[in-house]
Design a protein around this motif. Structure first.
Motif, mmCIF file in Angstrom:
data_model
loop_
_atom_site.group_PDB
_atom_site.id
_atom_site.type_symbol
_atom_site.label_atom_id
_atom_site.label_comp_id
_atom_site.label_asym_id
_atom_site.label_seq_id
_atom_site.Cartn_x
_atom_site.Cartn_y
_atom_site.Cartn_z
ATOM 1 N N ARG A 265 2.722 2.713 -2.176
ATOM 2 C CA ARG A 265 2.602 3.581 -3.351
ATOM 3 C C ARG A 265 1.321 4.399 -3.294
ATOM 4 N N GLU A 266 0.186 3.732 -2.991
ATOM 5 C CA GLU A 266 -1.084 4.462 -2.921
ATOM 6 C C GLU A 266 -1.077 5.479 -1.780
ATOM 7 N N ILE B 46 0.816 -1.216 0.000
ATOM 8 C CA ILE B 46 0.000 0.000 0.000
ATOM 9 C C ILE B 46 0.848 1.264 0.000
ATOM 10 N N LEU C 107 0.804 8.400 -3.045
ATOM 11 C CA LEU C 107 0.024 9.138 -4.040
ATOM 12 C C LEU C 107 -1.044 9.996 -3.375
ATOM 13 N N LEU D 87 -5.953 8.157 -7.828
ATOM 14 C CA LEU D 87 -6.448 7.042 -7.024
ATOM 15 C C LEU D 87 -7.874 6.615 -7.372
ATOM 16 N N LEU E 58 -5.040 0.109 3.232
ATOM 17 C CA LEU E 58 -4.621 1.456 2.826
ATOM 18 C C LEU E 58 -5.292 2.511 3.692
#
Length: 361
Positions: free
Chosen positions: A73-74, A71, A77, A118, A187
């Protein structure tokens, strides 16, 4: 739990650094204007507490990345999408020249980035016909950016007393995090606990002594995260009622809507014109009546004594939201009930008929 602890520790130490090294940035960052209708402090105080919160969130992102979490990377972002919201508020904290319209536009731009990076889109509000319209991408985008921008602006509006916006943010994000945890959404769970940790690291310096303020940068960042997590939670989990986050944020949002009504309709003034008639200001002036000691010290005590009343009010929406997060009609009823409660309290305080249980000597 390491995410929460790291966010807390970095935020706590970074905020301490901002306070300690205030002589290097104070000419830009301090609030030394005591004349405004919404000013309730008597010492120069830095307005950039949001820096510590932001650094705490960055530290949490690094922990997730170093731990190899999928998670990470998200998470990164989402933080990247929030940069315009934070930057606009921080610029106002430093220059005092960024208007509310520009800050709101930047926050809406941040929501648009979240939509693009996203897929954070508000595709339902659990109201027939309206949900049909939200199936169209452009409509969903427009409603999303307005909703997230509105929530962020609402958090900024209630940021008037030591500990108020910070603890309200903690309460709302904790509730969102709880439901995300129950649903196994790693996340959103990690975003929430990192945000709670970062806010608490700041909170210990802000409350009760008011050594630093959250500032517009911090308020818009926290509001953006609340809005984005709400949109993502509802979008990723059909079992979550869209009215769950609506009830969670009803206190700051209704405060904003009621303020616009009061200024534009009742007083025929600009909705953006500051006044001393927010509910938290009236609580300060008409319920909290601490006195004694030097004037500045007494003002700090009264300032800090105000927030718990509003925490209690906020809990009147957060607790039922957590209990009934799946049940749309129950949540709708509590949302309407909160609006009625708010107006009743406001009228009683304005007319000097404060409920006895709320009076302090």
């Amino acid at each position: 739990m390491i995410v929460l602890l790291m966010a807390f520790l970095v935020s706590f130490l970074a905020t301490l650094g901002v306070i300690r090294w205030h002589r290097f940035h104070g000419h830009l960052s301090v609030d030394d204007d005591f004349s405004g209708v919404q000013k309730f402090h008597r010492h120069s105080v830095s307005r950039v507490g949001g820096v510590g919160v932001a650094l705490g969130l960055v530290a949490a992102a690094l922990v997730l990345w170093l731990d190899g979490r999928g998670i990470a990377r998200e998470f990164a972002l989402l933080l990247a999408a929030g940069v315009p919201a934070f930057a606009g508020g921080l610029a106002e904290d430093m220059t005092k020249r960024v208007g509310v319209g520009a800050r709101l536009a930047l926050t809406m731009g941040a929501a648009a980035l979240g939509f693009w990076l996203l897929g954070a889109a508000l595709t339902r509000v659990d109201v027939p016909l309206v949900d049909d319209l939200l199936r169209y991408g452009p409509v969903a985008l427009a409603v999303t950016v307005v909703a997230v921008g509105g929530v962020a602006n609402a958090i900024n509006i209630i940021d008037g007393f030591n500990g108020l916006a910070g603890m309200v943010g903690v309460m709302i994000l904790s509730a969102l995090g709880y439901v995300a945890y129950v649903l196994g959404d790693h996340l959103l769970w990690n975003v929430c606990i990192a945000s709670v940790g970062a806010l608490l690291g700041f909170f210990l310096w802000n409350y009760p002594r008011g050594l630093i303020f959250l500032g517009d940068g911090g308020a818009y960042l926290v509001g953006f995260l609340i809005g984005e997590v709400s949109v993502l939670l509802v979008g990723r989990h059909p079992e979550v009622s869209a009215w769950f986050p609506m009830l969670l944020v009803v206190y700051p949002v209704f405060e904003t809507v009621f303020s616009i009504y009061r200024r534009k309709v009742v007083r025929d003034t600009s909705p953006g014109l500051p006044d001393a008639l927010h509910l938290h200001t009236l609580v300060f002036r008409r319920i909290v009546r601490w006195a004694g000691g030097r004037e500045a010290e007494a003002l700090v005590r009264r300032n800090s004594a105000t927030s718990p009343y509003l925490w209690l009010l906020c809990s009147a929406s957060v607790i039922p939201a957590v209990l009934f997060w799946r049940h749309t009609y129950v949540l709708m009823g509590f949302t309407l009930g909160f609006a009625v409660l708010y107006v009743w309290l406001y009228r009683r305080i304005v007319r000097f008929r404060t409920p006895g249980v709320l009076r302090r000597g």
